[in-house]
Design a protein around this motif. Structure first.
Motif, PDB file in Angstrom:
ATOM      1  N   GLY A 103      -4.060   4.601  -2.464  1.00 47.21           N
ATOM      2  CA  GLY A 103      -2.681   5.084  -2.539  1.00 47.21           C
ATOM      3  C   GLY A 103      -1.786   4.418  -1.509  1.00 47.21           C
ATOM      4  N   VAL A 104      -2.307   4.242  -0.294  1.00 48.50           N
ATOM      5  CA  VAL A 104      -1.542   3.573   0.768  1.00 48.50           C
ATOM      6  C   VAL A 104      -1.166   2.158   0.351  1.00 48.50           C
ATOM      7  N   ILE A 105      -2.124   1.437  -0.196  1.00 45.61           N
ATOM      8  CA  ILE A 105      -1.867   0.052  -0.599  1.00 45.61           C
ATOM      9  C   ILE A 105      -0.839   0.002  -1.726  1.00 45.61           C
ATOM     10  N   ILE A 143       2.652   5.542  -8.906  1.00 41.26           N
ATOM     11  CA  ILE A 143       1.233   5.885  -9.042  1.00 41.26           C
ATOM     12  C   ILE A 143       0.639   6.188  -7.666  1.00 41.26           C
ATOM     13  N   GLY A 144       1.008   5.367  -6.673  1.00 35.79           N
ATOM     14  CA  GLY A 144       0.517   5.577  -5.321  1.00 35.79           C
ATOM     15  C   GLY A 144       0.970   6.908  -4.739  1.00 35.79           C
ATOM     16  N   VAL A 145       2.232   7.243  -4.927  1.00 36.10           N
ATOM     17  CA  VAL A 145       2.771   8.512  -4.421  1.00 36.10           C
ATOM     18  C   VAL A 145       2.073   9.691  -5.092  1.00 36.10           C
ATOM     19  N   VAL A 146       1.910   9.614  -6.412  1.00 30.28           N
ATOM     20  CA  VAL A 146       1.237  10.684  -7.157  1.00 30.28           C
ATOM     21  C   VAL A 146      -0.208  10.832  -6.684  1.00 30.28           C
ATOM     22  N   LEU A 186      -4.279  13.922  -3.766  1.00 31.71           N
ATOM     23  CA  LEU A 186      -5.309  13.996  -2.729  1.00 31.71           C
ATOM     24  C   LEU A 186      -4.981  15.090  -1.706  1.00 31.71           C
ATOM     25  N   ALA A 187      -3.701  15.230  -1.374  1.00 32.90           N
ATOM     26  CA  ALA A 187      -3.293  16.291  -0.460  1.00 32.90           C
ATOM     27  C   ALA A 187      -3.595  17.659  -1.073  1.00 32.90           C
ATOM     28  N   PHE A 188      -3.405  17.791  -2.387  1.00 36.05           N
ATOM     29  CA  PHE A 188      -3.677  19.048  -3.085  1.00 36.05           C
ATOM     30  C   PHE A 188      -5.178  19.308  -3.158  1.00 36.05           C
TER      31      PHE A 188
END
Length: 397
Positions: free
Chosen positions: A130-132, A152-155, A160-162
């Protein structure tokens, strides 16, 4: 509008200093797991009134951030950013550092893999994906594709936070901000101060003293119970970290501010005077406040900033004045791609753990063999960063 007229030349010594700091950071992080090594190769204990070179690595990061701020802000304004666009850019960078810091901190401990439904190793590797996707520099004119990939990265990061669960089932929380998060707060305050004082060196020096005052107010018995000073308790650490960033900013301006014609010899003299002032201030504060990286004391910050000044003055003289610079090419990829270089070791750790591979045999877990392994690992990471830069994988906050 620009706050200062700065040197338009690429300052190779700043890049070299950044690259060297990253190399040493990787080395000392690996060295932390080695047994039977001298005390000077480890962090000093919180109450020892001492510091090792290891304790100066994080300050060097903050110092270099400060050195770069005047150039970064001027470049944004030179490209046509309005003041509000500049603030938005600064806020997005800070948000990125805070998010990265919190995610990384939560991979270290306190997670519940059973509740998450996946191993922390897989979770962390998906985080790096996601970072990349979010912070990659895309070399394409297809803006639609870029927006899709970043989305896509933000989602993925949000998912992952959820998914993340703590030991008691709690969601991801900022127990502390992590190294990147602490850099983010210092960057925020330093950018505000730089703009408020319009890059004035004396004003910035005054704010270094104010930062020291915030810490002193929060740790002095006769002051810390005063109601209107209660806010200093929560901000004393940030104040000290900000003082390190501001110190780098002052040194950068002393050397590269071109508003007036100043002889090169006088620039070096001013830099040495500033360096001496840092050490003198640390000396007089030391009886009241011990040197401690763990407690983030003023003496630790002042001495660390002083040592950073000495290192940079030498690098600037060697590289930019004497043009002995070929050796710096090894550090250029890491200096130009610091975020990616910073996360490469973690990617290696989590990937090998997921695959059940051990890169760290017991025979290399102590003494000189362990130190040599740590040095090899640091150089190898720099080599990986070089290869990734060649295939144009670059991250930028």
């Amino acid at each position: 509008m620009q706050y200062n007229k700065l040197s338009s030349q690429r300052i190779l010594s700043i890049d070299a200093f950044r690259g060297i700091t990253i190399l040493v950071m990787i080395f000392v992080n690996e060295l932390a797991g080695i047994r039977d090594i001298p005390a000077w190769a480890k962090h000093m204990h919180a109450d020892e009134d001492a510091m090792s070179f290891v304790d100066a690595v994080f300050p060097a990061f903050l110092f270099i951030v400060g050195m770069s701020i005047p150039f970064a802000i001027n470049n944004r304004l030179k490209k046509g950013d309005s003041v509000w666009q500049l603030q938005l850019h600064i806020l997005f960078r800070i948000l990125g550092l805070l998010v990265l810091g919190v995610f990384l901190v939560n991979t270290e401990e306190g997670y519940n893999e059973q509740l998450m439904g996946m191993s922390i190793n897989l979770w962390a590797l998906l985080f790096f994906v996601g970072v990349i996707l979010v912070w990659k520099v895309y070399y394409t004119k297809n803006k639609t594709l870029v927006y899709i990939l970043k989305t896509i990265g933000v989602v993925l990061l949000a998912a992952l936070a959820f998914i993340y669960k703590g030991e008691k089932g709690e969601h991801i929380t900022p127990e502390w901000w992590g190294i990147l998060g602490l850099i983010g707060w210092a960057y925020l305050y330093s950018c505000i101060i730089y703009q408020l004082f319009k890059g004035n060196v004396l004003g910035i020096c005054l704010m270094i003293a104010v930062c020291m005052g915030v810490f002193i107010a929060s740790h002095t018995d006769s002051l810390k119970d005063i109601s209107w000073l209660q806010w200093t308790h929560a901000q004393s650490g940030n104040a000290i970290h900000t003082s390190l960033t501001l110190s780098g900013m002052v040194l950068s301006l002393l050397f590269f501010k071109m508003d007036k014609e100043i002889k090169e010899s006088n620039r070096f003299l001013n830099a040495f005077i500033f360096t001496a002032a840092l050490f003198v201030a640390g000396y007089f504060l030391r009886p009241a406040f011990k040197i401690s990286k763990i407690h983030a004391t003023p003496t630790w910050a002042l001495y660390s900033a002083g040592f950073c000044c000495i290192i940079f003055i030498f690098l600037y003289w060697l590289i930019d004045k004497k043009h002995i610079e070929k050796w710096t090419s090894f550090f250029k990829p890491a200096a130009a791609n610091p975020l990616l270089t910073y996360i490469i070791p973690d990617i290696i750790y989590f990937l090998t753990a997921l695959l059940g591979i051990s890169l760290f045999p017991d025979s290399l877990a102590y003494g000189l063999p362990g130190a040599l392994w740590s040095a090899f690992f640091a150089v190898a990471v720099m080599g990986i960063a070089m290869l990734l830069s060649k295939i144009k994988l670059r991250l930028q906050l």
